[in-house]
Design an enzyme around this catalytic site. Structure first.
Site, PDB file in Angstrom:
ATOM      1  N   GLU A 111     -13.315   3.446  -9.639  1.00  0.00           N
ATOM      2  CA  GLU A 111     -13.320   4.846  -9.206  1.00  0.00           C
ATOM      3  C   GLU A 111     -14.721   5.451  -9.212  1.00  0.00           C
ATOM      4  OE1 GLU A 111     -11.138   6.406  -7.681  1.00  0.00           O
ATOM      5  OE2 GLU A 111      -9.452   5.054  -8.004  1.00  0.00           O
TER       6      GLU A 111
ATOM      7  N   CYS B 295       5.560  15.004  10.301  1.00  0.00           N
ATOM      8  CA  CYS B 295       4.224  15.600  10.299  1.00  0.00           C
ATOM      9  C   CYS B 295       4.154  16.770  11.285  1.00  0.00           C
ATOM     10  CB  CYS B 295       3.178  14.543  10.678  1.00  0.00           C
ATOM     11  SG  CYS B 295       1.500  15.187  10.846  1.00  0.00           S
TER      12      CYS B 295
ATOM     13  N   TYR C 140     -10.477  14.751  -9.410  1.00  0.00           N
ATOM     14  CA  TYR C 140      -9.957  13.649  -8.604  1.00  0.00           C
ATOM     15  C   TYR C 140      -9.929  12.355  -9.408  1.00  0.00           C
ATOM     16  CZ  TYR C 140      -9.889   9.402  -6.165  1.00  0.00           C
ATOM     17  OH  TYR C 140      -9.570   8.116  -5.862  1.00  0.00           O
TER      18      TYR C 140
ATOM     19  N   ASP D 199      -8.598  13.587  -2.570  1.00  0.00           N
ATOM     20  CA  ASP D 199      -9.872  13.070  -2.061  1.00  0.00           C
ATOM     21  C   ASP D 199      -9.923  13.338  -0.568  1.00  0.00           C
ATOM     22  OD1 ASP D 199      -8.057  11.236  -1.044  1.00  0.00           O
ATOM     23  OD2 ASP D 199      -9.527   9.616  -1.108  1.00  0.00           O
TER      24      ASP D 199
ATOM     25  N   CYS E  37      -0.779   7.662  15.052  1.00  0.00           N
ATOM     26  CA  CYS E  37       0.448   8.371  14.691  1.00  0.00           C
ATOM     27  C   CYS E  37       1.702   7.578  15.040  1.00  0.00           C
ATOM     28  CB  CYS E  37       0.488   9.736  15.381  1.00  0.00           C
ATOM     29  SG  CYS E  37      -0.887  10.814  14.887  1.00  0.00           S
TER      30      CYS E  37
ATOM     31  N   CYS F  85      -4.018   7.586   9.253  1.00  0.00           N
ATOM     32  CA  CYS F  85      -4.317   9.005   9.495  1.00  0.00           C
ATOM     33  C   CYS F  85      -5.827   9.196   9.464  1.00  0.00           C
ATOM     34  CB  CYS F  85      -3.626   9.864   8.440  1.00  0.00           C
ATOM     35  SG  CYS F  85      -3.570  11.622   8.845  1.00  0.00           S
TER      36      CYS F  85
ATOM     37  N   CYS G 217       2.739   5.669  12.054  1.00  0.00           N
ATOM     38  CA  CYS G 217       2.676   6.417  10.789  1.00  0.00           C
ATOM     39  C   CYS G 217       4.067   6.670  10.223  1.00  0.00           C
ATOM     40  CB  CYS G 217       1.965   7.754  11.016  1.00  0.00           C
ATOM     41  SG  CYS G 217       1.793   8.731   9.502  1.00  0.00           S
TER      42      CYS G 217
END
Length: 360
Positions: free
Chosen positions: A52, A223, A135, A153, A214, A207, A217
């Site tokens: 991270e 969405c 985060y 994020d 899409c 995305c 997705c």
DNA sequence: AAGCCGGGGGT
DNA sequence: ACCCCAGGCTT
């Protein structure tokens, strides 16, 4: 009746079937998750934290080789804590945001010496560590300990903005607060680490900022941006800033196989890293440059300098142009802020100076 | 609230 | 050439 309450509801989480969103995302993740080096069925909190810290503002492909090298050199937090700062910086060299390397080492010492080598398993505890913000704390807690902490994020921001049709600027604090709220609302009670990682994978592979896929997705049907044809305008483009010009004159001073390096300040650009001696050009003569940046012992034994070809290096907020001069001298003793480095070693140099060195 | 902090992948 | 990336910290 178009009350404020009703208008608010329109783009609020209420319009989305949350349980369905969770099911769709986790099913997609089970089939389409990225195979990343730091992923494991039995995560080591140290390894998760390490990944991270490296992944802040840095893409997975860039991090992978650095992550492997760090984990091999420092298999656990005690090994990292025991390492000299210079070694850690040298291994970080080239990744940028060098403050992260200092924070990494500071945190390793704190965890090794004050926490018995155990990383905190709460968001609050993790956020006390240098370089760990909201985060990263959420990511580490959820991935390493399966604590149901939300994350936000760049990927999650974009996905949530589109799914919930949040049209405001991504940098607006109000918008960020709204998105944190949604992230906390949608996180399930189980598989929280998987859920958070799934959101990021979706943002990175489906995305995407431009031309999102899409049609493949899992949120295709739910969405709001997709249903209204708004994926091109959500999120709105941010305004970009023009990099400022920085003209530097750098010196490559050699002494039988060694090159002269200088240590930079602990804050600011390339914090705590090493550099080729350099100074802002500002029309200075080469004698003035030497006077400004070289120890007297060096200047005394330095032969004639020759001009090499220039080097250009681009940073996000700076456009750096180097004039480069090269010369040689005796391997004299140096003040503490200088060192002789073997020219063929892996040097603790930011990319900009690596580039200069390889150009001469 | 805005600026600073690197370098590179992807298009 | 331009977008943005598993952000955090300082002013």
């Amino acid at each position: 009746m178009a009350t404020a309450q009703n208008r608010k509801q329109k783009s609020a989480p209420g319009e989305i079937d949350i349980p369905q969103l969770r099911r769709r995302l986790l099913r997609w993740y089970d089939r389409n998750r990225r195979d990343l080096p730091w992923r494991s069925d039995n995560p080591d909190p140290y390894a998760v934290w390490l990944s991270e810290m490296m992944l802040q503002q840095t893409q997975t492909a860039t991090v992978a080789p650095y992550y492997a090298a760090f984990l091999q050199a420092y298999p656990d937090v005690f090994a990292l804590a025991a390492a000299p700062r210079g070694d850690v910086l040298a291994m970080w060299a080239g990744q940028g945001y060098y403050r992260r390397a200092h924070n990494l080492h500071d945190t390793a010492k704190i965890v090794a010496e004050e926490l018995d080598g155990v990383f905190p398993n709460t968001v609050d505890g993790l956020m006390k560590l240098p370089g760990v913000g909201r985060y990263s704390a959420g990511a580490i807690a959820s991935i390493a300990y399966d604590v149901c902490a939300p994350i936000l994020d760049g990927n999650v921001k974009r996905v949530l903005s589109r799914v919930f049709a949040i049209e405001q600027s991504q940098s607006d604090p109000q918008t960020i607060a709204t998105l944190w709220g949604i992230s906390g609302k949608i996180i399930p009670r189980k598989r929280c680490g998987d859920f958070n990682q799934a959101m990021m994978d979706l943002g990175a592979t489906v995305c995407t900022p431009k031309v999102p896929k899409c049609d493949t997705c899992p949120f295709k049907k739910i969405c709001i941006a997709n249903n209204r044809g708004l994926t091109d305008v959500i999120p709105p483009a941010r305004q970009r800033r023009i990099p400022t010009r920085l003209d530097l004159t750098a010196l490559v001073v050699e002494a039988n196989g060694y090159v002269l390096l200088h240590r930079r300040a602990d804050s600011g650009l390339w914090a705590g890293m090493w550099e080729l001696p350099n100074v802002e050009a500002n029309g200075k003569s080469i004698d003035d440059v030497c006077e400004a940046i070289l120890p007297a012992t060096i200047r005394k034994s330095l032969g004639k300098l020759s001009k090499s070809r220039g080097v250009q290096h681009q940073l996000t907020h700076r456009s750096v142009r180097f004039k480069v001069f090269r010369g040689s001298c005796k391997k004299v003793r140096l003040p503490k802020t200088f060192q002789w480095a073997r020219a063929d070693d892996t040097l603790p140099l930011p990319k900009a100076f690596q580039k200069v060195l390889s150009a001469v």
